[in-house]
Design a protein around this motif. Structure first.
Motif, PDB file in Angstrom:
ATOM      1  N   GLN A  83      22.067  -2.870   4.984  1.00 13.32           N
ATOM      2  CA  GLN A  83      21.632  -3.636   5.910  1.00 13.32           C
ATOM      3  C   GLN A  83      21.752  -3.119   7.618  1.00 13.32           C
ATOM      4  N   GLY A  84      23.194  -2.241   7.991  1.00 12.24           N
ATOM      5  CA  GLY A  84      22.951  -1.421   8.538  1.00 12.24           C
ATOM      6  C   GLY A  84      24.313  -1.851   9.468  1.00 12.24           C
ATOM      7  N   TRP A  85      24.665  -3.401   9.214  1.00 15.16           N
ATOM      8  CA  TRP A  85      26.349  -3.988   9.149  1.00 15.16           C
ATOM      9  C   TRP A  85      27.790  -3.011   9.055  1.00 15.16           C
ATOM     10  N   ARG A  86      28.592  -2.917  10.175  1.00 19.49           N
ATOM     11  CA  ARG A  86      29.472  -1.958  10.045  1.00 19.49           C
ATOM     12  C   ARG A  86      30.865  -3.644   9.234  1.00 19.49           C
ATOM     13  N   VAL A  87      31.001  -3.282   8.559  1.00 19.13           N
ATOM     14  CA  VAL A  87      32.377  -4.160   7.299  1.00 19.13           C
ATOM     15  C   VAL A  87      33.444  -4.158   6.833  1.00 19.13           C
ATOM     16  N   THR A  88      34.000  -5.171   7.500  1.00 17.20           N
ATOM     17  CA  THR A  88      35.653  -5.212   7.311  1.00 17.20           C
ATOM     18  C   THR A  88      35.854  -5.514   5.607  1.00 17.20           C
ATOM     19  N   ALA A  89      36.049  -5.043   4.484  1.00 21.39           N
ATOM     20  CA  ALA A  89      36.326  -6.172   3.425  1.00 21.39           C
ATOM     21  C   ALA A  89      37.374  -5.704   3.088  1.00 21.39           C
ATOM     22  N   THR A  90      38.106  -7.366   2.012  1.00 26.46           N
ATOM     23  CA  THR A  90      38.897  -7.127   1.855  1.00 26.46           C
ATOM     24  C   THR A  90      39.225  -8.120   0.277  1.00 26.46           C
ATOM     25  N   ASP A  91      40.283  -7.351  -0.404  1.00 26.99           N
ATOM     26  CA  ASP A  91      40.538  -7.996  -1.658  1.00 26.99           C
ATOM     27  C   ASP A  91      42.307  -8.382  -1.389  1.00 26.99           C
ATOM     28  N   ALA A 104      31.011   2.609  -2.863  1.00 31.12           N
ATOM     29  CA  ALA A 104      30.676   2.897  -1.607  1.00 31.12           C
ATOM     30  C   ALA A 104      30.116   4.042  -1.433  1.00 31.12           C
ATOM     31  N   ASP A 105      31.115   4.875  -1.642  1.00 31.49           N
ATOM     32  CA  ASP A 105      31.068   6.454  -1.545  1.00 31.49           C
ATOM     33  C   ASP A 105      29.674   6.942  -2.452  1.00 31.49           C
ATOM     34  N   GLN A 106      29.169   6.006  -3.617  1.00 29.63           N
ATOM     35  CA  GLN A 106      28.010   6.822  -4.024  1.00 29.63           C
ATOM     36  C   GLN A 106      27.018   5.956  -3.454  1.00 29.63           C
ATOM     37  N   ALA A 107      26.793   5.069  -3.164  1.00 31.61           N
ATOM     38  CA  ALA A 107      26.084   4.286  -1.836  1.00 31.61           C
ATOM     39  C   ALA A 107      25.770   4.974  -0.801  1.00 31.61           C
ATOM     40  N   GLN A 108      26.375   5.999  -0.176  1.00 32.87           N
ATOM     41  CA  GLN A 108      26.968   6.833   0.416  1.00 32.87           C
ATOM     42  C   GLN A 108      26.785   5.750   1.776  1.00 32.87           C
ATOM     43  N   VAL A 109      27.459   4.635   2.045  1.00 32.05           N
ATOM     44  CA  VAL A 109      27.929   3.515   3.171  1.00 32.05           C
ATOM     45  C   VAL A 109      29.922   4.021   3.630  1.00 32.05           C
ATOM     46  N   ALA A 110      30.389   4.881   3.065  1.00 31.19           N
ATOM     47  CA  ALA A 110      31.634   4.679   3.148  1.00 31.19           C
ATOM     48  C   ALA A 110      31.553   4.695   4.177  1.00 31.19           C
ATOM     49  N   ASP A 111      31.747   5.361   5.351  1.00 32.18           N
ATOM     50  CA  ASP A 111      31.442   5.260   6.861  1.00 32.18           C
ATOM     51  C   ASP A 111      31.210   4.203   7.616  1.00 32.18           C
ATOM     52  N   ARG A 112      30.530   2.413   5.987  1.00 36.51           N
ATOM     53  CA  ARG A 112      30.215   1.704   7.243  1.00 36.51           C
ATOM     54  C   ARG A 112      31.324   0.462   6.902  1.00 36.51           C
ATOM     55  N   VAL A 113      32.325   1.196   6.044  1.00 39.79           N
ATOM     56  CA  VAL A 113      32.858  -0.250   5.533  1.00 39.79           C
ATOM     57  C   VAL A 113      34.547   0.437   5.134  1.00 39.79           C
ATOM     58  N   ASP A 114      35.272  -0.880   5.842  1.00 39.79           N
ATOM     59  CA  ASP A 114      37.000  -0.457   6.327  1.00 39.79           C
ATOM     60  C   ASP A 114      37.830  -1.419   4.711  1.00 39.79           C
ATOM     61  N   TRP A 115      38.224  -0.594   3.852  1.00 37.99           N
ATOM     62  CA  TRP A 115      38.619  -2.035   3.284  1.00 37.99           C
ATOM     63  C   TRP A 115      40.009  -2.182   2.946  1.00 37.99           C
ATOM     64  N   GLN A 116      39.946  -3.402   3.077  1.00 37.08           N
ATOM     65  CA  GLN A 116      41.960  -3.742   3.502  1.00 37.08           C
ATOM     66  C   GLN A 116      42.455  -4.715   2.554  1.00 37.08           C
ATOM     67  N   HIS A 117      43.827  -4.398   1.895  1.00 35.60           N
ATOM     68  CA  HIS A 117      43.830  -5.317   1.370  1.00 35.60           C
ATOM     69  C   HIS A 117      45.022  -6.168   1.847  1.00 35.60           C
ATOM     70  N   GLY A 121      46.677 -15.555   2.023  1.00 40.02           N
ATOM     71  CA  GLY A 121      47.113 -16.832   2.156  1.00 40.02           C
ATOM     72  C   GLY A 121      48.608 -16.179   3.141  1.00 40.02           C
ATOM     73  N   ALA A 122      48.651 -14.813   3.058  1.00 41.34           N
ATOM     74  CA  ALA A 122      49.600 -14.095   4.195  1.00 41.34           C
ATOM     75  C   ALA A 122      49.682 -13.403   5.420  1.00 41.34           C
ATOM     76  N   SER A 123      48.343 -12.043   5.001  1.00 41.61           N
ATOM     77  CA  SER A 123      47.820 -11.763   6.493  1.00 41.61           C
ATOM     78  C   SER A 123      46.770 -11.763   5.859  1.00 41.61           C
ATOM     79  N   PHE A 124      46.160 -11.774   7.109  1.00 36.76           N
ATOM     80  CA  PHE A 124      44.534 -11.704   7.415  1.00 36.76           C
ATOM     81  C   PHE A 124      43.937 -10.935   8.836  1.00 36.76           C
ATOM     82  N   PRO A 125      42.788 -10.324   8.342  1.00 36.23           N
ATOM     83  CA  PRO A 125      42.295  -9.157   9.352  1.00 36.23           C
ATOM     84  C   PRO A 125      42.298  -9.680  10.558  1.00 36.23           C
TER      85      PRO A 125
END
Length: 233
Positions: A83-91, A104-117, A121-125
């Motif tokens: 939808q055009g968002w720049r996303v930081t995604a955590t799990d 995300a790579d298959q959906a061709q939006v890999a450049d718009r998502v930053d995946w963070q571990h 409860g211990a760390s937050f983006p």
């Protein structure tokens, strides 16, 4: 965690406390191991579709920066990116994050998502976001959920939106529900955020019925809640 902790696709950012003690580390490791093992049980745990409440409640919002807490295999984050968002995604699960990055790579939006571990409860983006989404953060492990959601509120930029969606209870087919899982009302969730007066507008604080398919294949429903707030400029 309510192992059916989502309508369609979301893992969890589970954790214990921000105090880095040996016991807290062990509990966090247990939660991470639990989710890694659960994701490894199948090639795909969730549907890959975005949560219905996310689609409904973000309609009309101008895409900007978004934070997806407990992104699982990436259904919500990938939809937002489309939808055009720049996303930081955590799990908490590295298995889920690796799978989400592939999707995300298959959906061709890999450049718009930053995946963070993160064990939330211990760390937050870091940073501030135009949209912070917390979908179905329920846990069988000890989790400072109220603290996590207060951190989520603190991460919303001025004029931005906080969206919290959760279950009101176990599904009807659950014969042995875990007694330790907390299912707060939307009013309790709102009160627990402890928001400063005059700085937020409450747009939605209500329950809704969600239609879904039971494990046996028949139709069923589950009561969920939505809390949606906008931070004033």
């Amino acid at each position: 965690m309510s192992d059916q902790n989502t309508d369609t696709d979301t893992g969890t950012g589970t954790g214990t406390t921000r105090t880095h003690t040996a016991s807290a580390s062990a509990a966090a490791e247990s939660a991470e191991t639990f989710w890694d093992e659960r994701y490894n049980q199948s090639g795909r745990l969730w549907s890959g579709e975005p949560n219905a409440a996310l689609v409904r409640e973000t309609e009309g919002l101008t895409p900007g920066s978004a934070l997806d807490l407990g992104c699982g295999e990436g259904g919500d984050a990938i939809w937002l990116a489309r939808q055009g968002w720049r996303v930081t995604a955590t799990d908490i699960s590295r298995v889920a994050l690796g799978r989400a990055a592939e999707h995300a790579d298959q959906a061709q939006v890999a450049d718009r998502v930053d995946w963070q571990h993160h064990d939330l409860g211990a760390s937050f983006p870091s940073g501030s976001y135009d949209l912070v989404s917390a979908q179905f953060l329920h846990s069988l492990h000890e989790m400072p959920r109220e603290e996590i959601l207060r951190n989520a509120a603190a991460g919303v930029a001025r004029g931005g939106t906080l969206l919290i969606v959760g279950h009101m209870g176990f599904p009807a087919w659950e014969t042995e529900p875990h007694p330790g899982v907390d299912f707060p009302t939307p009013q309790k969730v709102l009160a627990s955020l402890d928001l400063p007066a005059g700085q937020w507008d409450v747009l939605v604080c209500d329950t809704h019925e969600h239609s879904l398919t039971a494990p046996g294949g028949g139709p069923s429903t589950r009561t969920n809640y939505t809390v949606k707030l906008r931070r004033r400029t």
